[in-house]
Design a protein around this motif. Structure first.
Motif, PDB file in Angstrom:
ATOM      1  N   SER A 109      84.328  78.409 106.550  1.00 26.25           N
ATOM      2  CA  SER A 109      83.467  77.864 107.597  1.00 26.25           C
ATOM      3  C   SER A 109      84.243  76.862 108.434  1.00 26.25           C
ATOM      4  CB  SER A 109      82.254  77.167 106.968  1.00 26.25           C
ATOM      5  OG  SER A 109      81.564  76.369 107.913  1.00 26.25           O
ATOM      6  N   SER A 153      78.042  76.462 111.084  1.00 22.71           N
ATOM      7  CA  SER A 153      79.436  76.726 111.441  1.00 22.71           C
ATOM      8  C   SER A 153      79.555  77.081 112.921  1.00 22.71           C
ATOM      9  CB  SER A 153      79.986  77.903 110.623  1.00 22.71           C
ATOM     10  OG  SER A 153      79.768  77.739 109.238  1.00 22.71           O
ATOM     11  N   LEU A 156      82.236  81.484 111.269  1.00 19.83           N
ATOM     12  CA  LEU A 156      82.345  81.833 109.866  1.00 19.83           C
ATOM     13  C   LEU A 156      83.307  83.007 109.771  1.00 19.83           C
ATOM     14  CD1 LEU A 156      80.779  80.682 107.351  1.00 19.83           C
ATOM     15  CD2 LEU A 156      79.457  82.800 107.410  1.00 19.83           C
TER      16      LEU A 156
END
Length: 271
Positions: A109, A153, A156
């Protein structure tokens, strides 16, 4: 209409195949564009810290877009211009769906405008993402999957070296997880950002904020994460090394990234 903004992808487009070098000819082409009053923009799947290191002291230094359109930053001041994040719910849903088919996948992330990484134990090839090409310090720690997915995030990354990224992309599209927007960029991992966010949306936002219409924008790209951007721009250019999907939506195809394809087009357009 006149050209008011030139936007370019980086890897496979602006950069030579060493993924670092902007050739002297390409630097000169962008310097000439800026001298003629044209805005220029580097737009990449990379994070701003990495983009900033590569464009430092070049005509492209300044405002950049990273993480496939999820974050824009001024590399000179580190001011965040905008940021879009993948929700915890969406990232957990897409990871769970992919793990049911490919249980060997590991996850990383990128958070906080791409300056912080939390990477699952066992994720290959990411010992220190900021050590090689970084304009400023980047935080990175290893964690279990629950912690990796615990916060939103900007991007990702899902990786299994035994599974091609295109296979992961096909599965992600089949899962159609609400809120998740999967893509690939030629790297060995699947990239997931917020649904509806792409290089195209970021470029449109950047242009709109400066009063430019799509017809006044030229865009260069080579991979799946460039397709929407190439389709949006008033004049789009795919590289000779581009994936078929990028070529199909583009107005023209130029030479490869190693042959200064971007510079060739800019030189022609500027006369």
């Amino acid at each position: 209409m006149p050209i008011r903004l030139i936007a370019t992808d980086m890897d496979g487009t602006l950069l030579r195949s060493d993924h670092r070098t902007i050739s002297p000819r390409t630097r000169e082409a962008f310097a000439r564009a800026r001298a003629e009053g044209i805005d220029v923009l580097a737009i990449s799947g990379r994070q701003p810290y990495s983009i900033g290191a590569i464009v430092a002291d070049s005509p492209l230094d300044g405002s950049v877009v990273g993480s496939n359109g999820s974050v824009a930053m001024n590399t000179l001041t580190r001011e965040i211009l905008f940021e879009e994040t993948l929700s915890v719910h969406a990232q957990r849903a897409i990871v769970e769906g992919i793990l049911r088919v490919y249980p060997g996948v590991k996850v990383s992330s990128a958070r906080q405008a791409g300056d912080v990484y939390v990477t699952q134990h066992g994720y290959a090839g990411m010992e220190d993402p900021g050590a090689e090409v970084s304009r400023w310090a980047v935080s990175h720690r290893r964690a279990d999957l629950e912690e990796v997915l615990a916060e939103p995030s900007v991007k990702l990354a899902l990786l299994d070296l035994d599974v091609p990224s295109e296979a992961l992309l096909e599965l992600a599209r089949e899962l159609a997880v609400p809120g998740a927007g999967p893509t690939t960029s030629g790297a060995p991992f699947l990239e997931v950002g917020k649904e509806g966010i792409s290089k195209a949306t970021a470029l449109a936002r950047f242009a709109h904020d400066r009063g430019y219409s799509a017809d006044e924008v030229v865009a260069f790209g080579d991979n799946n994460n460039d397709v929407e951007m190439l389709a949006w721009a008033g004049h789009s250019v795919a590289m000779a090394n581009a994936v078929p999907a990028a070529m199909e939506v583009s107005d023209e195809v130029t030479a490869t990234n190693d042959e200064d394809g971007v510079a060739q087009v800019i030189e022609r357009l500027l006369g």
